[in-house]
Scaffold this motif. Structure first.
Motif, short mmCIF file in Angstrom:
data_model
loop_
_atom_site.label_atom_id
_atom_site.label_comp_id
_atom_site.label_asym_id
_atom_site.label_seq_id
_atom_site.Cartn_x
_atom_site.Cartn_y
_atom_site.Cartn_z
N UNK A 1 0.79 -1.21 0.05
CA UNK A 1 -0.16 -0.04 0.03
C UNK A 1 0.94 1.18 0.08
N UNK B 1 2.15 1.89 -3.51
CA UNK B 1 0.94 2.41 -4.38
C UNK B 1 0.72 3.66 -4.19
N UNK B 2 0.86 4.27 -2.65
CA UNK B 2 0.45 5.62 -2.57
C UNK B 2 1.79 6.41 -2.81
N UNK B 3 3.09 5.84 -3.19
CA UNK B 3 3.96 6.69 -3.46
C UNK B 3 3.92 6.64 -5.08
N UNK C 1 1.11 6.72 -6.57
CA UNK C 1 0.27 7.92 -6.90
C UNK C 1 0.49 9.12 -6.77
N UNK C 2 1.80 9.27 -6.32
CA UNK C 2 2.34 10.61 -5.92
C UNK C 2 2.42 11.11 -4.72
N UNK C 3 1.85 10.39 -3.57
CA UNK C 3 2.25 10.70 -2.34
C UNK C 3 3.84 11.02 -1.98
N UNK C 4 4.12 11.81 -1.20
CA UNK C 4 5.60 11.96 -1.08
C UNK C 4 5.82 11.43 0.20
N UNK D 1 4.05 12.55 3.36
CA UNK D 1 2.78 12.33 3.71
C UNK D 1 2.31 10.98 4.21
N UNK E 1 3.16 11.09 7.96
CA UNK E 1 2.02 11.59 8.62
C UNK E 1 0.91 10.67 8.89
#
Lengths: 369, 227
Positions: A276, A279-281, A283-286, A289, A292
């Motif tokens: 996950x 996946x988030x990375x 999708x563009x999550x730093x 993020x 946090x």
């Protein structure tokens, strides 16, 4: 981390039993010390009712001569009507008359009064002097006299020069006028109501009490009777301190365990959610993020846990107090602090796992299925 | 920047990995150019460097040497935050393992991308509906993603990847876990995306997918064939 959590849990169980026994021993020691280092000597069943002296002139010295005695002094309270205390040249309101104690030099030492003229209260001296407590000085109107020069009080017709204002850590003498013991005996016409205060080495009260009457009145030991005094304020302070340390330490250990459990849960979450994270990375999550996200989850666990725990703890206090008919002592501050502690524990505990998250390479994380 | 037609311009990419005492030369001078709306299949044996190339093109990793320009912007020297932003705004991913969040609804899975990009909240419902409609699973919007079939999960992944209309879609073995019928449906969807101007780079072992592409680039020992 799980190993550490188990270790802390077991350690807490062992420590709680051990510390509980240790604290109980300390409390018992405090109790023993507070009731066994102060003895009072007063008129006994064999006292001479025809008015002979209860205490010989050298009574303090005889008592102090005993082993394990640290200080000894006598005191005779002069009743208000007999004393007729007033400041020379002034009228004193009857309702505001301070008490009068006739005391020996040894008594001043026993109650912690230090003044350059305490020698004037010695057995060999009959100086017409008086020492006044702070409030007593105000009541008599001598508080503002420079060095009390010229101020004098009348006690039973005796004109006594006020030579100083004093206080004591062991007794409340703010409302008291202290005069030499011999003057008090003269004013009262005897010392049948006098008593001797004896401080002993810690724990020696019982032994000294049994030897004291014979030491002071060898020819008539039954004229005196010894009793032990409990200093409740010292006892209470000691018990409060021991219990606070015990419960405080248990609380810290429990919080540590909680922190480890939250940290372990967060670390497990990181491990099982690597895909996950990838996946988030993607999708563009730093990385910040993602960090946090996990810190937020840890904080939420801590906040919800802290709120539930504080509420449960408060109800437990009320319930236990009701069961044993105790007066409940519970402040809202404690409940709020509990919630804050839960939040802080959750945040701190998830800090390291969240840091690990930031170090996960997204290229590897996306390949995890 | 204007309307850049060349989406990918990668030249002489090199990438080395260390695994204990071993050193793996994953890429040894791979190059690739992809235009808007073009369908490019990257093929090669296992270990040829396909995944490494995909990671670099997707800004999930950096080359040791070589140049990579995405939409005309040189990616060398970009900070981590800048790379995250460029990836967020310009690239969509579709993985062989779908990577959908099974405990969340189909709707929420697509919403995750919009939340990451911080799209205006008011615009999100319309965008999500359009994306789910485009892949044919709008009727499953409220269902937990774990209940979808393999083909439906891959279509969900495509919806999530293109909901923000990226310039580039990277698909790593998008049909690898699908039956032929589902695989055909997925390729059809991808073709529609290309028709909308999205550049497609598909990593594949599947000859059917390779034939579907406009152009095939073969990787061999970390080096590429025709650009």
């Amino acid at each position: 981390m799980l190993v550490l959590a188990v270790a802390l849990s077991v350690g807490t169980a062992v420590a709680s039993v051990g510390i509980g026994r240790t604290a109980a021993l300390q409390i018992a020691g405090d109790l023993a010390a507070t009731i066994q280092n102060e003895v009072t000597l007063s008129a006994g069943s064999g006292a001479d009712v025809r008015g002979g002296a209860l205490f010989p002139p050298d009574a303090d010295a005889r008592a102090a001569h005993l082993a394990l005695v640290e200080t000894a002094g006598t005191r005779l309270d002069v009743d208000a009507a007999t004393a007729g205390l007033r400041r020379v040249g002034f009228e004193t309101d009857d309702s505001r008359r301070p008490a009068v104690w006739a005391v020996s030099e040894g008594y001043l030492e026993a109650i912690g009064v230090h003044h350059i003229l305490t020698w004037a209260f010695g057995a060999d001296n009959t100086q017409p002097v008086a020492l006044v407590g702070g409030r007593a000085a105000e009541q008599l109107g001598v508080a503002h006299s420079a060095g009390h020069s010229g101020a004098a009080v009348l006690v039973g017709g005796h004109n006594l020069a006020v030579v100083g204002t004093i206080s004591s850590t062991a007794r409340n003498i703010d409302d008291v006028v202290l005069v030499p013991y011999s003057i008090g005996v003269t004013v009262m016409g005897g010392d049948s109501s006098a008593r001797m205060l004896v401080h002993t080495a810690p724990g020696a009260g019982a032994r000294v009490a049994s030897a004291l009457p014979a030491a002071v009145r060898p020819e008539a030991p039954t004229a005196l009777t010894a009793s032990r005094v409990v200093d409740l304020s010292t006892l209470r302070a000691g018990v409060d301190s021991q219990l606070s340390r015990l419960t405080g330490m248990l609380g810290v250990v429990l919080l540590l365990i909680t922190g480890l459990l939250i940290g372990n849960a967060t670390a497990s979450s990181v491990a099982t959610r690597t895909a996950e994270i990838g996946l988030r990375r993607a999708l563009g999550a730093g990385s910040s993020m993602i960090v946090r996200l996990f810190l937020g989850e840890g904080a939420l666990i801590g906040l919800v846990g802290g709120t539930l725990g504080s509420t449960l703890g408060a109800w437990l206090v009320v319930g236990v107090s009701a069961t044993y008919n105790w007066s409940t002592v519970l402040s809202l501050d404690l409940v709020v602090i509990g919630v804050a502690l839960g939040l802080a524990t959750g945040l701190l505990a998830s800090g390291y796992p969240a840091l690990r998250v930031s170090q996960i390479r997204p290229a590897e994380a996306v390949r995890v299925e | 920047m204007g309307h850049v037609t060349r989406v990918i311009d990668a030249e002489n990419l090199h990438k080395r990995y260390s695994d204990g005492d071993r050193t793996i030369e994953a890429l040894q001078g791979a190059s690739l150019c992809v235009e808007r709306g073009e369908r490019v299949a990257v093929v090669g044996r296992s270990g040829a460097g396909k995944s490494t190339l995909a990671n670099i093109l997707g800004l999930l990793d950096e080359p040791d040497r070589g140049t990579y320009c995405l939409l005309g912007q040189d990616t060398a020297g970009l900070t981590g935050r800048a790379r995250d932003k460029l990836r967020r705004d310009s690239i969509g991913f579709v993985f062989q393992a779908y990577h959908v969040l099974g405990n969340r609804s189909v709707w929420d899975n697509v919403h995750l991308k919009l939340a990451t990009v911080r799209t205006e909240v008011a615009q999100r419902p319309e965008l999500i509906s359009a994306a789910l409609d485009a892949v044919g699973i709008a009727s499953h919007a409220a269902a937990p993603a774990r209940l979808l079939s393999g083909g439906e999960k891959q279509r969900l992944a495509i919806a999530r990847a293109v909901v923000t209309s990226p310039a580039l879609l990277l698909a790593d073995e998008p049909t690898g876990n699908l039956d032929s019928e589902s695989a055909s449906a997925v390729l059809h969807l991808l073709a529609n995306l290309a028709d909308r101007g999205i550049a497609l780079v598909v990593i594949t072992h599947d000859p059917v997918t390779a034939r579907w592409a406009d152009r095939v680039v073969e990787l061999h020992d970390g080096q590429s064939g025709p650009r």
